[in-house]
Design an enzyme around this catalytic site. Structure first.
Site, PDB file in Angstrom:
ATOM      1  N   ASP A   7       0.866  -1.172   0.000  1.00 28.91           N
ATOM      2  CA  ASP A   7       0.000   0.000   0.000  1.00 28.91           C
ATOM      3  C   ASP A   7       0.908   1.230   0.000  1.00 28.91           C
ATOM      4  O   ASP A   7       2.136   1.102  -0.153  1.00 28.91           O
ATOM      5  CB  ASP A   7      -0.968  -0.024   1.192  1.00 28.91           C
ATOM      6  CG  ASP A   7      -0.288   0.184   2.537  1.00 28.91           C
ATOM      7  OD1 ASP A   7       0.963   0.268   2.609  1.00 28.91           O
ATOM      8  OD2 ASP A   7      -1.019   0.271   3.544  1.00 28.91           O
ATOM      9  N   CYS A  64       3.209  -3.152   4.126  1.00 29.90           N
ATOM     10  CA  CYS A  64       2.388  -2.001   4.480  1.00 29.90           C
ATOM     11  C   CYS A  64       3.104  -1.290   5.628  1.00 29.90           C
ATOM     12  O   CYS A  64       4.263  -1.594   5.911  1.00 29.90           O
ATOM     13  CB  CYS A  64       0.941  -2.390   4.811  1.00 29.90           C
ATOM     14  SG  CYS A  64       0.681  -3.354   6.300  1.00 29.90           S
ATOM     15  N   THR A  66       2.777  -1.414   8.939  1.00 30.28           N
ATOM     16  CA  THR A  66       3.176  -2.323  10.022  1.00 30.28           C
ATOM     17  C   THR A  66       3.393  -3.748   9.549  1.00 30.28           C
ATOM     18  O   THR A  66       4.000  -4.547  10.246  1.00 30.28           O
ATOM     19  CB  THR A  66       2.103  -2.374  11.123  1.00 30.28           C
ATOM     20  OG1 THR A  66       0.902  -2.930  10.561  1.00 30.28           O
ATOM     21  CG2 THR A  66       1.840  -0.989  11.706  1.00 30.28           C
ATOM     22  N   HIS A  97      10.713 -24.051   8.990  1.00 28.04           N
ATOM     23  CA  HIS A  97       9.704 -24.763   9.772  1.00 28.04           C
ATOM     24  C   HIS A  97       8.301 -24.716   9.173  1.00 28.04           C
ATOM     25  O   HIS A  97       7.552 -25.684   9.300  1.00 28.04           O
ATOM     26  CB  HIS A  97       9.633 -24.197  11.195  1.00 28.04           C
ATOM     27  CG  HIS A  97      10.876 -24.428  11.981  1.00 28.04           C
ATOM     28  ND1 HIS A  97      10.941 -24.166  13.335  1.00 28.04           N
ATOM     29  CD2 HIS A  97      12.118 -24.885  11.631  1.00 28.04           C
ATOM     30  CE1 HIS A  97      12.152 -24.456  13.784  1.00 28.04           C
ATOM     31  NE2 HIS A  97      12.886 -24.880  12.765  1.00 28.04           N
ATOM     32  N   HIS A 133       7.791 -30.835  10.954  1.00 25.47           N
ATOM     33  CA  HIS A 133       7.444 -29.579  10.289  1.00 25.47           C
ATOM     34  C   HIS A 133       6.488 -29.834   9.127  1.00 25.47           C
ATOM     35  O   HIS A 133       5.531 -29.079   8.923  1.00 25.47           O
ATOM     36  CB  HIS A 133       8.696 -28.839   9.831  1.00 25.47           C
ATOM     37  CG  HIS A 133       9.594 -28.447  10.951  1.00 25.47           C
ATOM     38  ND1 HIS A 133       9.153 -27.801  12.083  1.00 25.47           N
ATOM     39  CD2 HIS A 133      10.925 -28.630  11.120  1.00 25.47           C
ATOM     40  CE1 HIS A 133      10.164 -27.591  12.902  1.00 25.47           C
ATOM     41  NE2 HIS A 133      11.256 -28.089  12.338  1.00 25.47           N
TER      42      HIS A 133
END
Length: 143
Positions: A7, A64, A66, A97, A133
């Site tokens: 964004d 973005c 955060t 993992h 995993h």
């Protein structure tokens, strides 16, 4: 092929990541946004996730402010395992993992140098394939 999107809050870092990928000789496809005008991260997170889920692109990177909202959006797409990483250790472990196929980063959380290091580790680390995993990745895919 690496799908990438952001964004407006992640636009500058996205441009740096694209340049870095090109320097590494990697192809990428930019799913937007195209400038720093205010826009909605779900549009671009979903576009990248759909490109990865369909097999059009091998992996995806979304950015973005955060990294939270765009990673939530990406993970709504079936077949996507998008990890929000703010450090190199998380980037390595999510590949080893979780076999994460998308990376999310927060442009206001990490700087350019750390971000590019995370990108390199994410793209260069293979899934370990260790039984426990793989079993967990299979369980994620059943959700």
């Amino acid at each position: 092929m690496i799908a990438i999107g952001s964004d407006h809050g992640g636009f500058d870092l996205k441009q740096k990541v694209i340049a870095h990928l090109k320097e590494r000789g990697m192809e990428c496809r930019d799913y937007g946004c195209v400038d720093k005008s205010s826009c909605d991260y779900p549009v671009y997170g979903a576009a990248v996730a759909k490109a990865v889920a369909s097999g059009e692109c091998d992996r995806g990177i979304v950015i973005c402010t955060t990294g939270i909202g765009i990673s939530i959006t990406a993970n709504k797409v079936k077949g996507i395992r998008c990890a929000l990483c703010g450090d190199p250790v998380s980037a390595r472990l999510t590949r080893e993992h979780n076999d994460a196929n998308m990376l999310a980063m927060g442009a206001a959380i990490i700087g350019e140098s750390v971000a590019l290091n995370i990108v390199d580790i994410f793209l260069d680390t293979e899934f370990s394939g260790v039984d426990r995993h793989q079993r967990r990745v299979d369980l994620i895919e059943q959700c």
